[in-house]
Design a protein around this motif. Structure first.
Motif, PDB file in Angstrom:
ATOM      1  N   ASN A 286       0.874  -1.375  -0.161  1.00  0.00           N
ATOM      2  CA  ASN A 286      -0.021  -0.119  -0.134  1.00  0.00           C
ATOM      3  C   ASN A 286       0.982   1.271   0.027  1.00  0.00           C
ATOM      4  N   ASN A 290       1.424   3.480  -3.183  1.00  0.00           N
ATOM      5  CA  ASN A 290       1.075   5.014  -3.202  1.00  0.00           C
ATOM      6  C   ASN A 290       2.190   5.832  -3.840  1.00  0.00           C
ATOM      7  N   LYS A 293       2.694   5.305  -7.324  1.00  0.00           N
ATOM      8  CA  LYS A 293       1.581   5.804  -8.316  1.00  0.00           C
ATOM      9  C   LYS A 293       1.364   7.311  -8.203  1.00  0.00           C
ATOM     10  N   GLY A 348      -6.303   2.308   0.884  1.00  0.00           N
ATOM     11  CA  GLY A 348      -4.899   1.685   1.270  1.00  0.00           C
ATOM     12  C   GLY A 348      -4.244   2.129   2.425  1.00  0.00           C
TER      13      GLY A 348
END
Ligand SMILES: Nc1ncnc2c1ncn2[C@@H]1O[C@H](COP(=O)(O)OP(=O)(O)OP(=O)(O)O)[C@@H](O)[C@H]1O
Ligand SMILES: [Mg+2]
Length: 381
Positions: A286, A290, A293, A348
């Motif tokens: 997670n 992140n 991303k 998340g």
């Protein structure tokens, strides 16, 4: 200004004492006194049937029913009025008893004690009124507290219902999703006839969406499990350095594709933590997920620092950062700040936070808008 009227009940069997007190009160200008003088406890009890008095001065040495007996009977009637006892000289033990029985104060009968009566009345009225005010406030606070507790219980019940509802819906979605995925897979592999290129392309898009949906359903189930206390940890001794390394590997292709760096700063040797492998992997996925991303330029660095009895993990990126006032919010469910253009649901971080809390660790973010983010979590070893 008109003086406040004070109704005084004076119970005193000595007429001269009573007369002096009355005279002195007449001369005092703190209040306008209305003094009713009685000579026995019995009379006082009768007079008090209607209780129109603000204060009572009660002599202890009375014929027949003494001051203590009278006091006890008045107190038994729940009359809210301060009673000042006039006692003999030097009888401290008696004074203690009288106060214990509910007398507000006492005044020993020394020479010229009458001179102190106005001051005693003033002090008593002030303290008594303050006490009433205090009690009133305390009652109000207690009432408010009760109200709040009720509202809180209601909210918690609603929250539980909502969590149950979400868990049920997610659970109901899980099986059909698995079936849809299985069937699509069969079609894709040609079990239902030859699949043309264009069809494969469309199936590929559908797979992406279905996978996203299953991830969401699994996240919702995980969260509701944690929230209802049903999530159990299968703890084992794990090398957190190796585990982080494995997760990083799975992000390499994605990072390469975005042309961002993916670096690690790890201790030379293994760092063992007592943790649930799947859950801790989820936390890394997670957080690193992140960082990769949201970062479009620069790099993501994962750092592991061994501390006394704890291990600190940092996931630092050169992405858009998080505005200061949002830094706590992003750990709430469905909180999405800068990511509207990026895929995601906002589950998340709450999942990561809950998993870390289950391990008795803690997580926070240090970030500034435009300056990248650093997520830091610390776990006991
Ligand atoms: N490294 C980061 N840089 C900038 N913003 C971040 C970063 N990590 C999280 N955020 C912000 O916090 C929000 C919540 O993150 P979270 O991981 O909970 O949800 P998500 O990534 O949007 O969706 P999901 O994780 O459920 O797929 C994000 O939408 C984003 O606004
Ligand atoms: Mg996320």
């Amino acid at each position: 200004m008109a003086k406040e009227k004070l109704r005084v009940l004076l119970v005193e069997d000595n007429p001269i004492d009573a007369m002096i007190v009355k005279k002195i009160l007449q001369r005092d200008n703190a209040f306008e006194y209305e003094v009713v003088h009685l000579v026995s406890g019995e009379d006082a009890l009768l007079k008090l049937e209607n209780w129109p008095y603000d204060i009572m001065l009660l002599d202890y040495n009375l014929p027949k029913k003494n001051g203590l007996e009278t006091l006890k009977e008045i107190k038994a009637r729940n009359i809210e009025m301060p009673i000042v006892m006039i006692t003999g000289q030097g009888d401290e033990q008696l004074a203690v008893t009288l106060i214990k029985e509910g007398a507000f104060d006492y005044l020993p009968k020394k020479e010229n004690y009458q001179d102190s009566v106005p001051l005693m009345i003033r002090k008593t009225m002030m303290e008594f009124r303050a006490k009433l005010e205090r009690e009133k406030l305390q009652k109000e606070i207690a009432l408010k507290k009760e109200e709040l507790e009720k509202t809180n219980a209601k909210l918690m019940e609603l929250d539980r219902m909502k969590s149950d509802f979400v868990a049920n819906v997610a659970h109901e979605l899980k099986t059909p999703l698995t079936i849809i995925k299985g069937n699509l897979d069969n079609i894709n592999q040609g079990f239902a006839g030859e699949v043309r290129l264009k069809q494969k392309e469309i199936l590929g898009d559908v797979f992406k969406i279905i996978n996203r949906l299953s991830r969401l359903v699994n996240d919702l189930l995980d969260l509701s499990k944690i929230e209802s206390g049903k999530m159990e940890l299968n703890r084992e001794g794990l090398d957190i350095v190796a585990l982080a390394g494995e997760v990083i590997k799975t992000f390499e292709t994605l990072a390469d594709g975005k042309k961002i760096g993916l670096a690690k700063e790890f201790p030379e040797k293994a760092v063992t933590v007592n943790a649930d492998k799947d859950k801790l992997t989820q936390v890394f996925i997670n957080l690193i997920g992140n960082a990769v991303k949201f970062t479009d330029k620069g790099s993501v660095t994962v750092r592991i620092i061994e501390l006394q009895g704890e291990v600190q993990v940092e996931i630092q990126d050169t992405g858009p950062g998080i505005p200061q006032d949002q830094a706590d919010k992003i750990f709430d469910k469905f909180a999405r700040v800068v990511a509207e253009k990026k895929e995601g649901t906002g589950l998340g971080l709450p999942i990561a936070k809950d998993i870390i809390a289950l391990h008795k660790g803690r997580i926070r973010v240090e970030s500034q808008s435009g300056k990248g983010s650093r997520f830091i979590f610390i776990m006991p070893k």
